[in-house]
Design an enzyme around this catalytic site. Structure first.
Site, PDB file in Angstrom:
ATOM      1  N   HIS A  83       0.834  -1.205   0.000  1.00 36.81           N
ATOM      2  CA  HIS A  83       0.000   0.000   0.000  1.00 36.81           C
ATOM      3  C   HIS A  83       0.871   1.259   0.000  1.00 36.81           C
ATOM      4  O   HIS A  83       2.032   1.214   0.432  1.00 36.81           O
ATOM      5  CB  HIS A  83      -0.845   0.040   1.290  1.00 36.81           C
ATOM      6  CG  HIS A  83      -1.995  -0.906   1.318  1.00 36.81           C
ATOM      7  ND1 HIS A  83      -2.286  -1.685   2.415  1.00 36.81           N
ATOM      8  CD2 HIS A  83      -2.958  -1.180   0.401  1.00 36.81           C
ATOM      9  CE1 HIS A  83      -3.380  -2.400   2.166  1.00 36.81           C
ATOM     10  NE2 HIS A  83      -3.797  -2.124   0.957  1.00 36.81           N
TER      11      HIS A  83
ATOM     12  N   CYS B  39      -3.001   0.722   9.884  1.00 41.10           N
ATOM     13  CA  CYS B  39      -4.102  -0.087   9.349  1.00 41.10           C
ATOM     14  C   CYS B  39      -5.048  -0.612  10.415  1.00 41.10           C
ATOM     15  O   CYS B  39      -6.151  -1.050  10.086  1.00 41.10           O
ATOM     16  CB  CYS B  39      -3.558  -1.226   8.502  1.00 41.10           C
ATOM     17  SG  CYS B  39      -2.283  -2.136   9.298  1.00 41.10           S
TER      18      CYS B  39
HETATM   19  C1  CIR Z   1      -4.155  -7.593   3.307  1.00 45.00           C
HETATM   20  O1  CIR Z   1      -3.372  -8.101   2.504  1.00 45.00           O
HETATM   21  O2  CIR Z   1      -5.171  -7.007   2.965  1.00 45.00           O
HETATM   22  C2  CIR Z   1      -3.846  -7.752   4.775  1.00 45.00           C
HETATM   23  N1  CIR Z   1      -3.203  -9.008   4.995  1.00 45.00           N
HETATM   24  C3  CIR Z   1      -2.963  -6.628   5.269  1.00 45.00           C
HETATM   25  C4  CIR Z   1      -3.631  -5.289   5.166  1.00 45.00           C
HETATM   26  C5  CIR Z   1      -2.809  -4.218   5.790  1.00 45.00           C
HETATM   27  N2  CIR Z   1      -3.482  -2.980   5.656  1.00 45.00           N
HETATM   28  C6  CIR Z   1      -2.895  -1.810   5.710  1.00 45.00           C
HETATM   29  O3  CIR Z   1      -1.687  -1.714   5.859  1.00 45.00           O
HETATM   30  N3  CIR Z   1      -3.650  -0.736   5.554  1.00 45.00           N
END
Ligand code: CIR
Length: 255
Positions: free
Chosen positions: A160, A247
């Site tokens: 991201h 997140c």
């Molecule tokens: C994903 O791949 O969607 C989750 N395993 C990790 C999401 C992390 N989100 C973020 O950094 N905003």
């Protein structure tokens, strides 16, 4: 008053989506304890916590940041790029509804909140494996009327945009130059992460304090030398799921 929306760690976090990391065993009980410590840090920093219960059916649902963008004026519900995550949106929408007018991204657009970095009236969005041009164009159309400018940026080998860069002070960004070209942010002061600390660019700003992962000591030292008020949290198990500190919450001012 700051509101922080969080959601408990799913017992199925081990089945999370992974894009850049090899799958390694996640100690879910430890992840839950680390997440509770993260929530307590937010409370200690003056946030009012709105904590959703853990959801077994959505392994990644602890990462609430990805399902909405909350601005002072409105909130935008995203359409996450990973199909396994789309069911997470409705329950977060329900808790956001009392606070903000809700807008939404629709198919074929995809957008993850982790790709969105707001700095003042600028909204930078990573063109990533999760957020596509249609999603970014919809965001632009929705937010132009609210006086924001939306700009899509290419990423280099990370999940991201906020894996690559986050805001740490009004005019200052913390940035990993191997994930994003610093040239896009030439109007800000840039602090680069310490060498060898690849994922150290993700810090969570709460007022004038920073919540920051415990396992990037050299970048933490650099931030401390710059005078930042750092609150470190151990998020080792969430990092195995490619999560970090921004997140795990949706942070906004009560309107
Ligand atoms: C994903 O791949 O969607 C989750 N395993 C990790 C999401 C992390 N989100 C973020 O950094 N905003």
């Amino acid at each position: 008053m700051w509101i922080a929306i969080t959601r408990g760690v799913s017992p199925n976090l081990g089945n999370c989506e992974l894009s850049f990391l090899e799958r390694s065993e996640i100690d879910v009980a430890l992840a839950q304890a680390q997440h509770q410590a993260y929530e307590q840090t937010l409370v200690a920093l003056g946030c009012h916590l709105v904590a959703l219960p853990a959801a077994a059916e959505w392994p990644d649902s602890v990462f609430v940041e990805d399902v909405a963008l909350v601005l002072d004026e409105v909130a935008v519900l995203t359409r996450p790029g990973a199909a396994s995550r789309r069911g997470e949106v409705a329950s977060v929408a329900a808790v956001l509804a009392p606070y903000r007018r809700l807008l939404e991204i629709e198919a074929p657009g995809t957008l993850d909140g982790g790709d969105i970095l707001r700095v003042g009236r600028m909204i930078y969005v990573g063109l990533s494996g999760r957020s596509n041009r249609a999603g970014i164009e919809q965001l632009n159309a929705l937010l132009r009327e609210e006086g924001y400018r939306v700009l899509a940026l290419p990423l280099l080998g990370c999940l991201h945009l906020k894996s690559a860069v986050t805001q740490v002070a009004e005019d200052t960004l913390l940035l990993q130059p191997s994930f994003i070209d610093p040239m896009f942010f030439s109007e800000y002061r840039i602090l680069e992460v310490a060498a060898g600390e690849e994922h150290a660019a993700n810090a969570l700003q709460v007022g004038s304090s920073l919540v920051y992962p415990a396992n990037f000591p050299r970048t933490a030292d650099l931030l401390a030398q710059e005078g930042f008020d750092l609150h470190t949290v151990d998020v080792s198990e969430l990092q195995k799921a490619e999560g970090a500190v921004t997140c795990c919450s949706l942070l906004f001012r009560e309107a």
